[in-house]
Design an enzyme around this catalytic site. Structure first.
Site, short mmCIF file in Angstrom:
data_model
loop_
_atom_site.label_atom_id
_atom_site.label_comp_id
_atom_site.label_asym_id
_atom_site.label_seq_id
_atom_site.Cartn_x
_atom_site.Cartn_y
_atom_site.Cartn_z
N HIS A 180 52.00 67.86 38.34
CA HIS A 180 50.96 66.67 37.65
C HIS A 180 50.76 67.13 36.20
O HIS A 180 50.55 65.92 35.26
CB HIS A 180 49.80 66.63 38.63
CG HIS A 180 48.57 65.88 37.96
ND1 HIS A 180 47.70 66.54 37.04
CD2 HIS A 180 48.30 64.60 37.80
CE1 HIS A 180 46.66 65.80 36.66
NE2 HIS A 180 47.08 64.52 37.09
N GLU B 123 53.68 65.47 34.57
CA GLU B 123 53.64 64.20 34.27
C GLU B 123 52.70 64.10 32.99
O GLU B 123 52.94 62.92 32.34
CB GLU B 123 52.96 63.62 35.59
CG GLU B 123 52.77 62.06 35.44
CD GLU B 123 51.14 61.91 35.85
OE1 GLU B 123 50.26 61.21 35.15
OE2 GLU B 123 50.78 61.99 37.01
N HIS B 124 51.71 64.72 32.92
CA HIS B 124 51.01 64.59 31.58
C HIS B 124 51.74 64.76 30.17
O HIS B 124 51.74 64.15 29.30
CB HIS B 124 49.62 65.52 31.62
CG HIS B 124 48.37 64.70 32.15
ND1 HIS B 124 47.16 64.60 31.56
CD2 HIS B 124 48.35 64.54 33.45
CE1 HIS B 124 46.41 64.12 32.73
NE2 HIS B 124 47.00 64.02 33.70
N GLU C 27 40.19 66.35 34.13
CA GLU C 27 40.47 65.54 35.18
C GLU C 27 39.91 66.13 36.61
O GLU C 27 39.53 65.50 37.46
CB GLU C 27 41.78 65.12 35.32
CG GLU C 27 42.22 64.11 36.18
CD GLU C 27 43.74 63.67 36.21
OE1 GLU C 27 44.46 64.24 35.28
OE2 GLU C 27 44.13 63.04 37.09
#
Lengths: 439, 419
Positions: free
Chosen positions: A70, A73-74, A150
């Site tokens: 993840h 992905e950022h 997040e």
């Protein structure tokens, strides 16, 4: 009220279906470097969705470095030599596009939706960041804090999410579905630039990706463009494979989350069940819907209407996972009611199915619902592409979708009872309570 | 860029004999349709002490109709694979039905019955009321909800926008079944309501069917009252909550959707903190500062003057720094305005992404419900891109100075005590 439920559903993706007279008409091609491309032509609106799916997600991670997929992905939005940080998003934006990405346990996907004639820009940008990502140390540190924010937003400060996380962690002890997609806070913090570069080089390659294009395009033109932009990208020599098996559960597992910020108790539970390709997924889908799909389901009728013990309740099952998942249920406990009472009622409903079977009309209702959902889902280019992408990244053929409704139609009430008695057993259950602190 | 054709989305608009306005979009690609009824019965009509009355009334629709219990209604809709949904905001309530062509006839009949012949069974009323009370309690687990509720209270004074549409635990408890029945009788009326139909239907046929089903519904919904606004003043309010992250809302009262400057502000706001992954605030707060996962600003389009607000979250310790950066960025933006290039990029994003936001039956019905309620015109979807393109840099610079006042911002912070 559906919105209230969404936070619970983060772990299991939306239901899907296929079949009938309506089908997804895709065309596929595999490039020499192993890149698979699937195109669905739909000329009803002059738009297109372009999606790149990578076979990497939290399933492909290890203890101590959870959340790395993840976080990567950022980082994919942080620029290459050719398109420095921010440039990608600016180009998409000024061309009227929507873009984003999402990471799951089994996959990571990137997409742009826009006017069909913008398609080539997707090719240019996505082929570039598939291999040329620049890893700036400062950007990396900043992005880590964004991801930690997040996690605070979506999990730490959301008691229901915390509960779901705990239930999964208890249900899986030997399988990577144990940890959350976003990762544990300390792991996110400890991931290094070297770790993430390594993860990128290992998994981001044409032979570990699938491109899905749905919209107002011609398949042959799409294939030519993909060849032009991705054709010369070398495949990865070695993509590691993993194999896990969660051992059979031998007894009920119970967890609780005590939270000062929770106002009402919440129950979330899951039974280990087989996934797609097992042949049992159709009966399981129907079972979950009979138990808790909508206001006329057994749980809702009993807990909300009759006993008035829950604000809302439901059950769901998604077969679309690489490895076996959970058939889940949940209930938001009403003020003044104990979670123990609600749990007891849930069990009475499960036992009711096991003892007295299911009504053929009930089965018919659920089949109608699944078929209708399939029709509604066809209305969106994005959603169709997403279903194709998910199937392909979990090792299934996307054509599976086109026989789904037919296979659902074949399920008999006896099939439903069979899977219910096989899997809805206490020793196969992990259940969690969210308890307001001091209650 | 290529002009994406929107010509397919020009609704056919007509009135039934009872004055109910109907908007139909024939979209016969897939075998299903969406119906959406907009009723001018939002929470602005609630008395302060009965906040939540409108919301409760909307939630009682579908909980009993002549000859049918709540359970029977759900059973029937769900047997058809149809979705029935109700919602109630500050301005209006909506009721929608999504149904396949195979069950359209029966689904629409049931939809009409549920809407026009509700029975408000006393036992269901008690149940739904308790559910709403529970929902409100649950909402307060979410620090973002708490921050945004407090923000509305702080900026709106006595204007009804200060209350959440669901009301408060005590005010919901105070509502009686008789009051709900009365609210339904006086507000759920065809003249003033709008019905949107999108999907696999023939306009002439559906007109006949709707006349049969809805034609006997009679009456005129009351006008929206006038309300005073409090004067705008700078203030800062902190709410203590056991959270790891401060939830921050900054802003003041903005403009109503009917304000002729609304579209100019919409474009201006896109540069400052609008949708997508490109905006001044996104760049400064997330990309440069690493403060927040999400940050955005919005002029909420509303019947009365809606809020202008900026929303973000950051760990408790960084809250004050993040607020300073936001204020600095907004002040700079108001003073200098966007560059010509930023404006052009924003316009291209808004016009280009517009067709993507209205490409399913459900999305078109939702958008048209909004357009119909605000009387923006049946050709609005076609005019929208040109309205955006027409906005000039001078206009943007003028409206941001006129409508955004950083020195008068209210700042609401929900965070852990002591940080």
């Amino acid at each position: 009220m559906l919105r209230v439920l969404l936070s619970v559903l983060v772990w299991c993706t939306i239901a899907f279906a296929g079949g009938g007279n309506l089908e997804i008409k895709g065309v596929e091609r595999v490039l020499k470097n192993g890149l698979k491309v699937i195109v669905v032509e739909d000329h009803s609106t002059p738009t297109v969705t372009f999606q790149v799916w990578y076979k990497v997600g939290s399933y492909y991670e290890r203890f101590g470095k959870t959340g790395i997929s993840h976080l990567l992905e950022h980082m994919m939005f942080k620029g290459t030599e050719k398109y420095p940080n921010g440039e990608f998003s600016k180009i998409v934006s000024r061309n009227g596009g929507q873009e984003n990405a999402f990471t799951s346990r089994d996959y990571t996907a990137y997409f742009e939706n826009w006017a069909a004639d913008r398609l080539e820009i997707s090719m240019e940008l996505e082929s570039d960041r598939m291999v040329n990502l620049k890893f700036d140390p400062e950007e990396f540190d900043r992005e880590k804090s964004v991801v930690m924010e997040e996690r605070r937003l979506r999990t730490e400060d959301d008691p229901t999410s915390l509960l779901v996380e705990e239930v999964y962690a208890a249900a899986y002890k030997a399988h990577p579905y144990h940890w959350p997609v976003i990762g544990w806070m300390k792991d996110i913090e400890s991931i290094t630039l070297e770790d993430i570069k390594h993860h990128y080089r290992t998994f981001y390659a044409p032979n570990n990706a699938v491109i899905v294009v749905v919209g107002d395009v011609k398949a042959e033109e799409v294939f030519a463009l993909v060849e032009k932009y991705f054709g010369s990208t070398p495949p990865a020599k070695h993509i590691p494979e993993f194999s896990y098996e969660e051992p059979p559960q031998e007894g009920e597992r119970r967890v609780e989350v005590r939270s000062k910020e929770a106002r009402l108790p919440f129950i979330f539970g899951g039974f280990h069940v087989p996934n797609i390709g097992s042949g049992e997924e159709y009966a399981l889908k129907i079972l979950a819907a009979i138990l808790g799909g909508g206001r006329s389901s057994r749980l809702y009728k009993r807990l909300v209407f009759k006993e008035q013990a829950a604000l809302y309740t439901g059950a769901y099952y998604s077969s679309k996972t690489k490895d076996p998942g959970l058939l889940c249920f949940y209930a938001a406990v009403k003020p003044g009611v104990s979670p123990e009472k609600v749990e007891k009622l849930i069990w009475e409903e499960i036992e009711g199915i096991l003892k007295n079977g299911v009504d053929p009309k009930e089965v018919e209702k659920v089949k109608n619902q699944i078929e209708a959902e399939f029709v509604y889902g066809l209305d969106s280019n994005f959603y169709r592409a997403m279903n194709i992408g998910i199937l392909e990244t979990i090792g299934m053929d996307w054509r599976y979708l086109n026989s789904y409704v037919d296979n659902i139609r074949k399920v008999s009430p006896e099939d439903v009872i069979r899977v219910a008695s096989k899997y809805l057993r206490k020793e196969n259950l992990t259940i969690g309570y969210l308890l307001p602190e001091g209650s | 860029m290529a002009q994406v054709s929107l010509a397919k989305i020009t609704p056919y608009v007509f009135k039934l004999s009872n004055g109910l306005e109907v908007w139909v979009v024939e979209r016969r690609v897939l075998p299903f349709a969406v119906f959406k009824l907009v009723v001018p019965a939002g929470s602005v009509f609630d008395p302060d002490k009965k906040a939540g009355l409108a919301y409760l009334t909307a939630n009682m629709i579908g909980e009993g109709a002549k000859g049918l219990s709540a359970e029977e209604i759900s059973e029937r809709f769900e047997f058809m694979g149809a979705d029935f949904d109700s919602s109630c905001g500050k301005d209006y309530a909506t009721f929608s039905l999504r149904v396949t062509t195979r069950f359209l006839e029966d689904g629409l009949k049931l939809f009409a019955k549920v809407l026009l012949e509700p029975t408000f069974p006393p036992q269901e009323f008690v149940r739904v009321k308790n559910e709403v009370v529970g929902e409100i309690m649950k909402d307060h687990e979410d620090p973002g909800y708490v921050a945004s509720e407090k923000f509305a209270e702080v900026i709106y004074g006595n204007h009804p926008y200060h209350r959440p549409s669901k009301g408060y635990v005590e005010t919901v408890k105070a509502v009686s079944r008789d009051e709900v029945v009365e609210f339904y009788k006086s507000h759920y009326l065809p003249e003033g309501s709008k019905l949107i139909v999108v999907g696999d239907v023939d306009a002439d046929e559906i007109k006949k069917k709707l006349e049969e089903l809805f034609g006997g519904w009679l009456g005129k919904a009351p006008e929206y009252p006038k309300f005073e606004y409090p004067s705008v003043k700078a203030q800062k309010v902190e709410v203590a909550k056991e959270v790891t992250q401060a939830n921050i809302v900054i802003g003041h009262i903005g403009v109503s959707r009917s304000n002729p400057d609304f579209i100019k502000l919409y474009v201006a706001n896109q540069v400052l903190g609008g949708g997508g992954l490109v905006s001044r605030l996104f760049e400064r707060i997330r990309e440069k500062g690493g403060y927040s996962y999400a940050v955005y600003s919005v002029f909420v389009p509303s019947l009365y003057k809606g809020p202008f607000k900026i929303t973000l979250q950051t760990k408790n310790e960084r809250a004050e720094d993040a607020i300073k950066e936001v204020l600095d960025e907004v002040e700079k933006f108001v003073k200098e305005g966007p560059t010509q290039k930023e404006l052009e990029d924003a316009k291209r994003y808004l016009t280009g992404s517009f067709p993507l936001r209205i490409d399913t039956n459900t999305e078109i019905a939702d958008y048209l419900a909004f357009v119909a309620f605000h009387n923006l015109g049946r050709d609005y979807l076609n005019r929208f891109p040109d309205m955006i393109k027409a906005v000039t840099l001078e206009e943007v610079k003028e409206v941001i100075k006129k409508y955004i006042h950083p020195h008068k911002f209210a700042i609401v912070v929900v965070k852990k005590k002591g940080n």
